[in-house]
Write an enzyme that holds these catalytic residues in place. Structure first.
Site, PDB file in Angstrom:
ATOM      1  N   LYS A  43       0.888  -1.347  -0.073  1.00 41.02           N
ATOM      2  CA  LYS A  43      -0.107   0.103   0.227  1.00 41.02           C
ATOM      3  C   LYS A  43       0.866   1.080   0.044  1.00 41.02           C
ATOM      4  CE  LYS A  43      -0.266  -0.549   5.040  1.00 41.02           C
ATOM      5  NZ  LYS A  43      -1.054  -1.166   6.099  1.00 41.02           N
ATOM      6  N   TYR A 262      16.189  29.840  10.565  1.00 35.26           N
ATOM      7  CA  TYR A 262      14.829  30.366  11.014  1.00 35.26           C
ATOM      8  C   TYR A 262      14.815  30.161  12.597  1.00 35.26           C
ATOM      9  CZ  TYR A 262      12.605  30.553   6.217  1.00 35.26           C
ATOM     10  OH  TYR A 262      12.301  30.929   5.279  1.00 35.26           O
TER      11      TYR A 262
HETATM   12  C1  LIG Z   1      -0.276  -2.174   6.862  1.00 32.83           C
HETATM   13  C2  LIG Z   1      -0.958  -3.302   7.104  1.00 32.83           C
HETATM   14  C3  LIG Z   1      -0.158  -4.422   7.040  1.00 32.83           C
HETATM   15  C4  LIG Z   1       1.376  -4.460   6.994  1.00 32.83           C
HETATM   16  O1  LIG Z   1       1.777  -4.141   8.296  1.00 32.83           O
HETATM   17  P1  LIG Z   1       3.444  -3.828   8.467  1.00 32.83           P
HETATM   18  O2  LIG Z   1       3.473  -3.462   9.897  1.00 32.83           O
HETATM   19  O3  LIG Z   1       3.883  -2.734   7.450  1.00 32.83           O
HETATM   20  O4  LIG Z   1       4.066  -5.291   8.208  1.00 32.83           O
HETATM   21  C5  LIG Z   1      -0.738  -5.711   7.458  1.00 32.83           C
HETATM   22  N1  LIG Z   1      -2.149  -5.807   7.796  1.00 32.83           N
HETATM   23  C6  LIG Z   1      -2.914  -4.726   7.584  1.00 32.83           C
HETATM   24  C7  LIG Z   1      -4.547  -4.640   7.823  1.00 32.83           C
HETATM   25  C8  LIG Z   1      -2.358  -3.469   7.418  1.00 32.83           C
HETATM   26  O5  LIG Z   1      -3.043  -2.434   7.349  1.00 32.83           O
END
Ligand SMILES: *Cc1c(COP(=O)(O)O)cnc(C)c1O
Length: 381
Positions: A43, A262
């Site tokens: 994702k 800054y």
């Molecule tokens: C993002 C996600 C994962 C993967 O998680 P990681 O900590 O990046 O391994 C797995 N299951 C769900 C439902 C997620 O949202």
């Protein structure tokens, strides 16, 4: 005609993504979870590394089950990998069932509304388009509450439909000894008794590393594929994936008593030297990586020497202290390592009080991207 620099040379830095390292990380996780299937969570543009470049590499490494957050990510992935199984974590977008079904994309059905809409579509078309069902066991994010199980079962029975997979998600997997992990696993196993013979999945990266009880039939690692630390208090066994080098634009001397940047919050006690780098918020440097006289910020590397950020991060610029860097190394055009062999994503994350996920996904930037060590495309189905 005068010779002009090519546009590619005009980017503020080089982001290198090691595809071979991603493949090795997947294979290492696949070994840890032997006996279960190993998926790949890609994702948010594969955690910032580039979905279209990364997906075929994971497929070539052996991955067949992919997870993204949104349907548009899924459609993009479907084009890249015709033969993969694709799940959309964030579920079914209202009115989009036909789009999912046509592209053979599987929604994770997180609510009664989603189950009703998907099954309605399947009944209308006379075809059981595959989907997963998510049960919430304590995260209180997405998924059916345990007390909604009878309603879900009734809808499935009425439509004569069996899901492809059931899943849940752990709230505290990054702390393996946390009681909540065992409670959630046990709650999910009770849910699974209603779905005999349906594959079940609960493990993210951390839970995959936490041990066999969490593997069930399929594991869903994300961050570990990209070299991030999944379990807080353990040495990270994964191979780093991302390197970022940025050239110095200017070097200047700073006199004792003067301030940098800054807010004038960082003052030099004695004479020193700083280098200015052309990157800032839009390139993934977080404001929390800055420093002041009273607190330290992130540290990058130059010729093997650690070079601390001095002063606040600007929109497109940041200053580093190069006083200790050997003469000649700190010069305009010389590359500074923001991420790489000496600076990991979790080093930057720790300096900014955040986690590697945020560092990686923030690296959108104006960088020129290089993909190296491609393990070679095989048939993607
Ligand atoms: C993002 C996600 C994962 C993967 O998680 P990681 O900590 O990046 O391994 C797995 N299951 C769900 C439902 C997620 O949202």
């Amino acid at each position: 005609m005068t010779q002009h620099a090519q546009p590619a040379d005009l980017a503020p830095g080089r982001l290198t993504i090691d595809l071979g390292a991603i493949a090795r990380n997947w294979q290492a996780l696949n070994k840890i979870s032997a006996g279960a299937l190993t998926g790949a969570v890609i994702k948010s543009d594969a955690y910032g590394t580039g979905l279209r470049a990364v997906a075929p590499v994971l497929f070539a490494a052996g991955a067949r089950f992919f997870f993204v957050a949104t349907p548009d990510e899924a459609l993009s992935l479907r084009e890249a990998l015709p033969g993969s199984h694709i799940f959309v974590f964030n579920g079914l977008w209202p009115g989009a069932a036909a789009t999912y079904a046509r592209a053979r994309i599987m929604p994770v059905l997180n609510s009664i509304e989603m189950v009703e809409e998907w099954l309605g579509y399947c009944v209308e078309k006379g075809e059981a388009f595959p989907a997963a069902i998510h049960f919430d066991t304590g995260m209180n994010r997405l998924g059916h509450s345990v007390d909604e199980i009878p309603a879900v079962l009734a809808l499935l029975a009425r439509a004569g439909y069996a899901p492809q997979m059931i899943m849940s998600h752990l709230a505290c997997a990054d702390i393996p000894e946390h009681d909540k992990n065992r409670q959630q696993l046990s709650a999910f196993k009770s849910v699974a008794t209603h779905f005999p013979d349906i594959p079940a999945s609960i493990a993210n990266s951390a839970a995959t590393m936490a041990g066999r009880p969490y593997h069930l039939q399929l594991v869903r690692p994300g961050i570990a594929l990209f070299g991030g630390r999944a379990i807080m208090a353990r040495t990270n066994p994964m191979v780093p994936v991302v390197a970022l080098e940025v050239p110095i634009v200017q070097v200047r001397t700073v006199k004792g008593g003067e301030t940098v940047g800054y807010g004038a919050g960082h003052s030099f006690e004695r004479d020193g030297k700083i280098a200015i780098l052309p990157l800032g918020y839009g390139d993934g440097l977080l404001r929390a990586m800055g420093s002041a006289t009273t607190y330290t910020g992130a540290r990058f590397a130059l010729g093997g020497t650690r070079v601390p950020v001095v002063g606040r991060i600007s929109m497109d610029l940041v200053a580093i202290d190069v006083t200790e860097v050997p003469e000649g190394l700190a010069a305009p055009g010389r590359d500074v390592e923001i991420l790489g062999a000496n600076v990991g994503i979790d080093d930057l994350a720790d300096a900014a009080g955040t986690i590697g996920y945020e560092i990686l996904t923030a690296l959108q930037g104006r960088y020129r991207r290089f993909y190296v060590n491609d393990i070679g495309m095989t048939d993607t189905g």
